[in-house]
Design a protein around this motif. Structure first.
Motif: not given
Length: 323
Positions: A1-5, A100-105, A114-123
């Motif tokens: 969640m907190l890094t761009t890589n 758990l936010f990042e593992p669930i993503q 899906s390889r996209e980091h879209n808003v729906l997956i984050k929500l």
């Protein structure tokens, strides 16, 4: 969640992610618990009782008035009412929610390919991690809520008398059994699901925007900016649910009766008007704003330290194998 890589994020194991989330939120709660006490009382102030359905006279006229009266009548220490369960909430709820936010993503992306980091997956990830956290920590939130409202000077429609967190949970268990410890969880769920989905998504998106479009460094400047914007969105979205949650957790059916979250919404608006759903907004922001900023700053720092340590250990391990 907190890094761009993605490769960097993958290095954090789930338990490390949860532990860092718990530690970051615990550090922040020592500051944020004081406005949380004010917010709790303001949201209960003027609540209608079941006797006549009319609202009671308000005891606090503003956030500053509540702060001044609490300190003058009860001392500065009263602002830290419920600190014990508040710390427990941060360890359990925010440890799970942030951790758990990042593992669930990743699980959702792997499942949907899906390889996209879209808003729906984050929500979705924020909502699921928030739901898990609030269910696990609900008994402590119940104790925190009631202890913060307990005072010889403040009179809620529904009053309780407990010595401490243990006494509170013990009495609730004796009166209502194990299920009674989760009283109010149905109100806590929409509150935290909405807040978690909003907070985690807006933080991630705002930080990415700040780095890419505002040329802010991926460090304290970007984290501070993203935390500030995220807290504004989060408070505005969650405050009506927070008012309802506070009142349902406080209620035990003696003086106030709420059959559901919707029933509490309806009775609150009927007795006090729509504005009542924004009671304590400033106090909530004074609590959640600094808490959000401090939590994410601590979280970024803690996770950075973990990753550096792991990288150092890997480097040593490779050196030993090459010898």
């Amino acid at each position: 969640m907190l890094t761009t890589n993605d490769q960097t994020k993958a290095k954090l194991r789930t338990w490390e992610s949860i532990a860092s989330g718990s530690l970051a939120a615990t550090c922040a709660v020592f500051i944020s618990n004081m406005p949380e006490t004010i917010k709790t009382r303001m949201q209960l102030d003027g609540e209608a009782s079941k006797r006549d359905g009319s609202s009671r006279p308000k005891q606090y006229h503003s956030t500053w008035d509540a702060y001044r009266k609490i300190v003058r009548q009860e001392g500065f220490r009263a602002l830290q009412a419920g600190l014990g369960p508040a710390i427990g909430i941060q360890i359990i709820m925010n440890g799970l929610r942030l951790g758990l936010f990042e593992p669930i993503q990743r699980t959702i992306r792997d499942t949907t390919k899906s390889r996209e980091h879209n808003v729906l997956i984050k929500l979705t990830s924020g909502a699921i991690s928030g739901a898990i956290g609030v269910i696990a920590s609900s008994p402590l939130y119940l104790a925190k809520n009631r202890l913060q409202a307990q005072s010889s000077y403040f009179h809620a429609a529904e009053e309780h008398h407990y010595k401490n967190t243990r006494d509170c949970l013990k009495k609730i268990y004796r009166q209502n059994g194990f299920v009674g410890l989760f009283h109010g969880v149905t109100a806590g769920l929409p509150r935290v699901v909405v807040a978690s989905a909003t907070q985690l998504t807006t933080y991630d998106k705002t930080k990415a925007f700040a780095i890419q479009n505002l040329n802010l460094r991926d460090g304290f400047p970007a984290h501070l900016f993203a935390s500030f914007i995220s807290s504004l969105f989060t408070v505005t979205m969650m405050n009506p649910f927070d008012v309802v949650s506070t009142r349902i957790y406080q209620s035990s059916g003696r003086e106030t009766v709420y059959h559901s979250v919707f029933d509490c919404f309806k009775k609150t608006v009927q007795a006090e008007g729509w504005f009542a759903l924004q009671k304590g907004w400033l106090a909530l922001y004074l609590r959640l704003g600094p808490h959000t900023v401090l939590t994410f700053i601590f979280l970024e720092k803690i996770r950075s330290m973990i990753l550096k340590y792991k990288a150092h250990e890997n480097k040593i391990s490779k050196t030993q194998h090459s010898m």
